[in-house]
Design a protein around this motif. Structure first.
Motif, PDB file in Angstrom:
ATOM      1  N   LEU A  71     -21.825 -88.649 -84.762  1.00  0.00           N
ATOM      2  CA  LEU A  71     -20.590 -87.926 -84.457  1.00  0.00           C
ATOM      3  C   LEU A  71     -20.455 -87.743 -82.951  1.00  0.00           C
ATOM      4  CD1 LEU A  71     -18.066 -86.355 -85.192  1.00  0.00           C
ATOM      5  CD2 LEU A  71     -19.492 -84.328 -85.574  1.00  0.00           C
ATOM      6  N   PHE A  72     -21.547 -87.441 -82.270  1.00  0.00           N
ATOM      7  CA  PHE A  72     -21.541 -87.321 -80.810  1.00  0.00           C
ATOM      8  C   PHE A  72     -20.995 -88.600 -80.178  1.00  0.00           C
ATOM      9  CE2 PHE A  72     -23.771 -88.321 -76.832  1.00  0.00           C
ATOM     10  CZ  PHE A  72     -23.503 -87.209 -76.063  1.00  0.00           C
ATOM     11  N   ARG A  73     -21.421 -89.742 -80.681  1.00  0.00           N
ATOM     12  CA  ARG A  73     -20.956 -91.015 -80.138  1.00  0.00           C
ATOM     13  C   ARG A  73     -19.464 -91.219 -80.373  1.00  0.00           C
ATOM     14  NH1 ARG A  73     -26.056 -95.001 -81.850  1.00  0.00           N
ATOM     15  NH2 ARG A  73     -27.393 -94.409 -80.080  1.00  0.00           N
ATOM     16  N   LEU A  74     -18.948 -90.703 -81.465  1.00  0.00           N
ATOM     17  CA  LEU A  74     -17.512 -90.797 -81.710  1.00  0.00           C
ATOM     18  C   LEU A  74     -16.743 -89.821 -80.828  1.00  0.00           C
ATOM     19  CD1 LEU A  74     -17.342 -91.090 -85.618  1.00  0.00           C
ATOM     20  CD2 LEU A  74     -17.160 -92.920 -83.927  1.00  0.00           C
ATOM     21  N   LEU A  75     -17.300 -88.637 -80.618  1.00  0.00           N
ATOM     22  CA  LEU A  75     -16.621 -87.622 -79.806  1.00  0.00           C
ATOM     23  C   LEU A  75     -16.433 -88.087 -78.366  1.00  0.00           C
ATOM     24  CD1 LEU A  75     -18.342 -84.344 -81.072  1.00  0.00           C
ATOM     25  CD2 LEU A  75     -15.920 -84.909 -81.277  1.00  0.00           C
ATOM     26  N   ILE A  76     -17.442 -88.732 -77.784  1.00  0.00           N
ATOM     27  CA  ILE A  76     -17.339 -89.112 -76.375  1.00  0.00           C
ATOM     28  C   ILE A  76     -16.374 -90.279 -76.169  1.00  0.00           C
ATOM     29  CG2 ILE A  76     -19.604 -88.211 -75.769  1.00  0.00           C
ATOM     30  CD1 ILE A  76     -20.741 -90.999 -75.885  1.00  0.00           C
ATOM     31  N   LYS A  77     -15.871 -90.852 -77.255  1.00  0.00           N
ATOM     32  CA  LYS A  77     -14.846 -91.892 -77.143  1.00  0.00           C
ATOM     33  C   LYS A  77     -13.438 -91.300 -77.084  1.00  0.00           C
ATOM     34  CE  LYS A  77     -17.535 -95.436 -79.580  1.00  0.00           C
ATOM     35  NZ  LYS A  77     -17.581 -96.322 -80.785  1.00  0.00           N
ATOM     36  N   VAL A  78     -13.328 -90.001 -77.399  1.00  0.00           N
ATOM     37  CA  VAL A  78     -12.032 -89.335 -77.348  1.00  0.00           C
ATOM     38  C   VAL A  78     -11.666 -89.068 -75.893  1.00  0.00           C
ATOM     39  CG1 VAL A  78     -10.745 -87.261 -77.996  1.00  0.00           C
ATOM     40  CG2 VAL A  78     -12.363 -88.283 -79.610  1.00  0.00           C
ATOM     41  N   GLY A  80     -10.849 -87.475 -72.629  1.00  0.00           N
ATOM     42  CA  GLY A  80     -11.054 -86.125 -72.121  1.00  0.00           C
ATOM     43  C   GLY A  80     -12.301 -85.445 -72.635  1.00  0.00           C
ATOM     44  N   VAL A  81     -13.067 -86.097 -73.493  1.00  0.00           N
ATOM     45  CA  VAL A  81     -14.300 -85.516 -74.035  1.00  0.00           C
ATOM     46  C   VAL A  81     -15.497 -86.291 -73.493  1.00  0.00           C
ATOM     47  CG1 VAL A  81     -15.636 -84.950 -76.093  1.00  0.00           C
ATOM     48  CG2 VAL A  81     -13.146 -84.753 -76.127  1.00  0.00           C
ATOM     49  N   GLY A  82     -16.266 -85.656 -72.622  1.00  0.00           N
ATOM     50  CA  GLY A  82     -17.479 -86.267 -72.096  1.00  0.00           C
ATOM     51  C   GLY A  82     -18.701 -85.765 -72.829  1.00  0.00           C
ATOM     52  N   PRO A  83     -19.883 -86.254 -72.452  1.00  0.00           N
ATOM     53  CA  PRO A  83     -21.112 -85.830 -73.130  1.00  0.00           C
ATOM     54  C   PRO A  83     -21.347 -84.323 -73.105  1.00  0.00           C
ATOM     55  CG  PRO A  83     -21.525 -87.778 -71.805  1.00  0.00           C
ATOM     56  CD  PRO A  83     -20.137 -87.319 -71.465  1.00  0.00           C
ATOM     57  N   LYS A  84     -21.041 -83.665 -71.975  1.00  0.00           N
ATOM     58  CA  LYS A  84     -21.275 -82.220 -71.887  1.00  0.00           C
ATOM     59  C   LYS A  84     -20.417 -81.462 -72.885  1.00  0.00           C
ATOM     60  CE  LYS A  84     -21.336 -78.345 -68.637  1.00  0.00           C
ATOM     61  NZ  LYS A  84     -21.125 -77.914 -67.219  1.00  0.00           N
ATOM     62  N   LEU A  85     -19.137 -81.819 -72.976  1.00  0.00           N
ATOM     63  CA  LEU A  85     -18.258 -81.139 -73.930  1.00  0.00           C
ATOM     64  C   LEU A  85     -18.651 -81.468 -75.357  1.00  0.00           C
ATOM     65  CD1 LEU A  85     -15.880 -79.368 -74.588  1.00  0.00           C
ATOM     66  CD2 LEU A  85     -14.352 -81.316 -74.204  1.00  0.00           C
ATOM     67  N   ALA A  86     -19.045 -82.712 -75.604  1.00  0.00           N
ATOM     68  CA  ALA A  86     -19.466 -83.112 -76.953  1.00  0.00           C
ATOM     69  C   ALA A  86     -20.688 -82.313 -77.398  1.00  0.00           C
ATOM     70  CB  ALA A  86     -19.760 -84.608 -76.997  1.00  0.00           C
ATOM     71  N   ALA A 121      -8.182 -79.432 -78.690  1.00  0.00           N
ATOM     72  CA  ALA A 121      -8.442 -79.276 -80.123  1.00  0.00           C
ATOM     73  C   ALA A 121      -7.487 -80.135 -80.950  1.00  0.00           C
ATOM     74  CB  ALA A 121      -8.312 -77.806 -80.523  1.00  0.00           C
ATOM     75  N   GLU A 122      -6.210 -80.124 -80.580  1.00  0.00           N
ATOM     76  CA  GLU A 122      -5.231 -80.922 -81.312  1.00  0.00           C
ATOM     77  C   GLU A 122      -5.513 -82.414 -81.153  1.00  0.00           C
ATOM     78  OE1 GLU A 122      -1.637 -79.477 -79.595  1.00  0.00           O
ATOM     79  OE2 GLU A 122      -1.447 -77.782 -81.009  1.00  0.00           O
ATOM     80  N   ARG A 123      -5.925 -82.824 -79.938  1.00  0.00           N
ATOM     81  CA  ARG A 123      -6.274 -84.223 -79.717  1.00  0.00           C
ATOM     82  C   ARG A 123      -7.479 -84.621 -80.565  1.00  0.00           C
ATOM     83  NH1 ARG A 123      -8.012 -84.247 -74.603  1.00  0.00           N
ATOM     84  NH2 ARG A 123      -5.894 -83.954 -73.866  1.00  0.00           N
ATOM     85  N   LEU A 124      -8.469 -83.724 -80.649  1.00  0.00           N
ATOM     86  CA  LEU A 124      -9.657 -83.997 -81.462  1.00  0.00           C
ATOM     87  C   LEU A 124      -9.284 -84.191 -82.930  1.00  0.00           C
ATOM     88  CD1 LEU A 124     -12.203 -81.477 -79.909  1.00  0.00           C
ATOM     89  CD2 LEU A 124     -12.500 -83.952 -80.031  1.00  0.00           C
ATOM     90  N   LEU A 125      -8.420 -83.313 -83.441  1.00  0.00           N
ATOM     91  CA  LEU A 125      -8.025 -83.423 -84.846  1.00  0.00           C
ATOM     92  C   LEU A 125      -7.302 -84.735 -85.124  1.00  0.00           C
ATOM     93  CD1 LEU A 125      -6.779 -79.790 -85.623  1.00  0.00           C
ATOM     94  CD2 LEU A 125      -8.966 -80.837 -86.213  1.00  0.00           C
ATOM     95  N   ILE A 126      -6.475 -85.155 -84.189  1.00  0.00           N
ATOM     96  CA  ILE A 126      -5.716 -86.390 -84.388  1.00  0.00           C
ATOM     97  C   ILE A 126      -6.627 -87.620 -84.264  1.00  0.00           C
ATOM     98  CG2 ILE A 126      -3.898 -87.868 -83.431  1.00  0.00           C
ATOM     99  CD1 ILE A 126      -2.455 -85.274 -82.581  1.00  0.00           C
ATOM    100  N   ASP A 127      -7.382 -87.683 -83.168  1.00  0.00           N
ATOM    101  CA  ASP A 127      -8.214 -88.857 -82.917  1.00  0.00           C
ATOM    102  C   ASP A 127      -9.362 -88.979 -83.908  1.00  0.00           C
ATOM    103  OD1 ASP A 127      -6.547 -89.262 -80.821  1.00  0.00           O
ATOM    104  OD2 ASP A 127      -8.038 -89.041 -79.234  1.00  0.00           O
ATOM    105  N   MET A 128      -9.986 -87.849 -84.247  1.00  0.00           N
ATOM    106  CA  MET A 128     -11.158 -87.898 -85.116  1.00  0.00           C
ATOM    107  C   MET A 128     -10.786 -88.113 -86.576  1.00  0.00           C
ATOM    108  SD  MET A 128     -13.715 -87.845 -83.129  1.00  0.00           S
ATOM    109  CE  MET A 128     -15.002 -87.666 -84.365  1.00  0.00           C
ATOM    110  N   ALA A 129      -9.550 -87.806 -86.938  1.00  0.00           N
ATOM    111  CA  ALA A 129      -9.124 -88.019 -88.333  1.00  0.00           C
ATOM    112  C   ALA A 129      -9.261 -89.483 -88.717  1.00  0.00           C
ATOM    113  CB  ALA A 129      -7.685 -87.552 -88.519  1.00  0.00           C
ATOM    114  N   ASP A 130      -9.047 -90.392 -87.763  1.00  0.00           N
ATOM    115  CA  ASP A 130      -9.136 -91.825 -88.040  1.00  0.00           C
ATOM    116  C   ASP A 130     -10.552 -92.361 -87.880  1.00  0.00           C
ATOM    117  OD1 ASP A 130      -6.375 -91.939 -88.450  1.00  0.00           O
ATOM    118  OD2 ASP A 130      -5.987 -92.269 -86.313  1.00  0.00           O
ATOM    119  N   ARG A 131     -11.452 -91.544 -87.364  1.00  0.00           N
ATOM    120  CA  ARG A 131     -12.791 -92.040 -87.052  1.00  0.00           C
ATOM    121  C   ARG A 131     -13.892 -91.515 -87.957  1.00  0.00           C
ATOM    122  NH1 ARG A 131     -12.777 -91.843 -80.374  1.00  0.00           N
ATOM    123  NH2 ARG A 131     -10.826 -93.004 -80.111  1.00  0.00           N
ATOM    124  N   ILE A 132     -13.684 -90.334 -88.539  1.00  0.00           N
ATOM    125  CA  ILE A 132     -14.771 -89.750 -89.324  1.00  0.00           C
ATOM    126  C   ILE A 132     -15.103 -90.577 -90.560  1.00  0.00           C
ATOM    127  CG2 ILE A 132     -14.416 -87.396 -88.513  1.00  0.00           C
ATOM    128  CD1 ILE A 132     -12.907 -86.799 -91.072  1.00  0.00           C
TER     129      ILE A 132
END
Length: 209
Positions: A71-78, A80-86, A121-132
């Motif tokens: 999941l960390f690897r998917l988060l850092i592809k979003v 505006g989300v870097g490793p620290k935020l992930a 948060a809204e960007r995460l919900l949109i981008d991660m919906a297609d990736r999880i």
């Protein structure tokens, strides 16, 4: 790519672990959800890792569960989300809790995480919906024993005051000093160590479903 480290746990602290493997000591950045699953120092530990290389730094991130690492690897592809935020996101919510937030579109739980504003948060919900969907079929391994919810049976470590240490850990995670002090004050009881204080404070600050 370093994808897995197995060895003796030499040091552990909120956000950090030192693991000796074949004579080498690996300094590993970890989210708090992984810190709570670490065994006592001197015992064997296995961490699923991600090795990040930048022009100015090389960092190794470790996770108790492969699901959290993936999941960390998917988060850092979003964007505006870097490793620290992930790492910050996975310090407040483990992978299964984050996935539930995405499935239920729970933006309120995400904005309570330090560093996550409403737009992020809204960007995460949109981008991660297609990736999880890439995480389907995975499970949280049980090869690393979990600590108790209240830290019962774990002797308090000598050194800094547990409440001060817990407050410092929350501030390092991104919470404001006033928020950290208030969160620790709500859960503090005599005899509690810093690990238990951090766990309970985060649990109260970030609602899960």
């Amino acid at each position: 790519m370093i994808g897995r480290v197995r060895g003796l746990l030499i040091e552990k602290a909120p956000g950090h672990a030192l693991v000796e493997c074949a004579g080498l000591g690996y300094e590993i950045d970890i989210p708090y959800t992984t810190f709570f699953h670490l065994p006592d120092t001197g015992q064997e530990v296995t961490l699923h890792t991600h090795f990040a290389v930048r022009e100015d730094a090389q960092s190794l991130f470790g996770f108790a569960a492969r699901l959290d690492r993936d999941l960390f690897r998917l988060l850092i592809k979003v964007n505006g989300v870097g490793p620290k935020l992930a790492v910050g996101i996975l310090s407040g919510l483990d992978a299964q809790q984050f996935i539930r937030c995405v499935e239920t579109r729970d933006v309120n739980a995400l904005v309570k995480l330090p560093g996550v504003g409403k737009k992020t948060a809204e960007r995460l919900l949109i981008d991660m919906a297609d990736r999880i969907g890439q995480l389907e079929g995975q499970f949280v391994p049980s090869d690393i024993p979990a600590s108790g919810e209240t830290g019962a049976g774990i002797p308090p470590a000598a050194g800094p005051d547990p409440a001060e240490e817990a407050e410092a850990a929350l501030i390092a995670l991104g919470y404001k000093p006033q928020e950290a002090a208030k969160a620790i004050g709500r859960v503090a009881e005599p005899g509690m160590n810093s690990e238990a204080l951090i766990r309970l404070a985060l649990k109260n600050m970030i609602p899960t479903r």
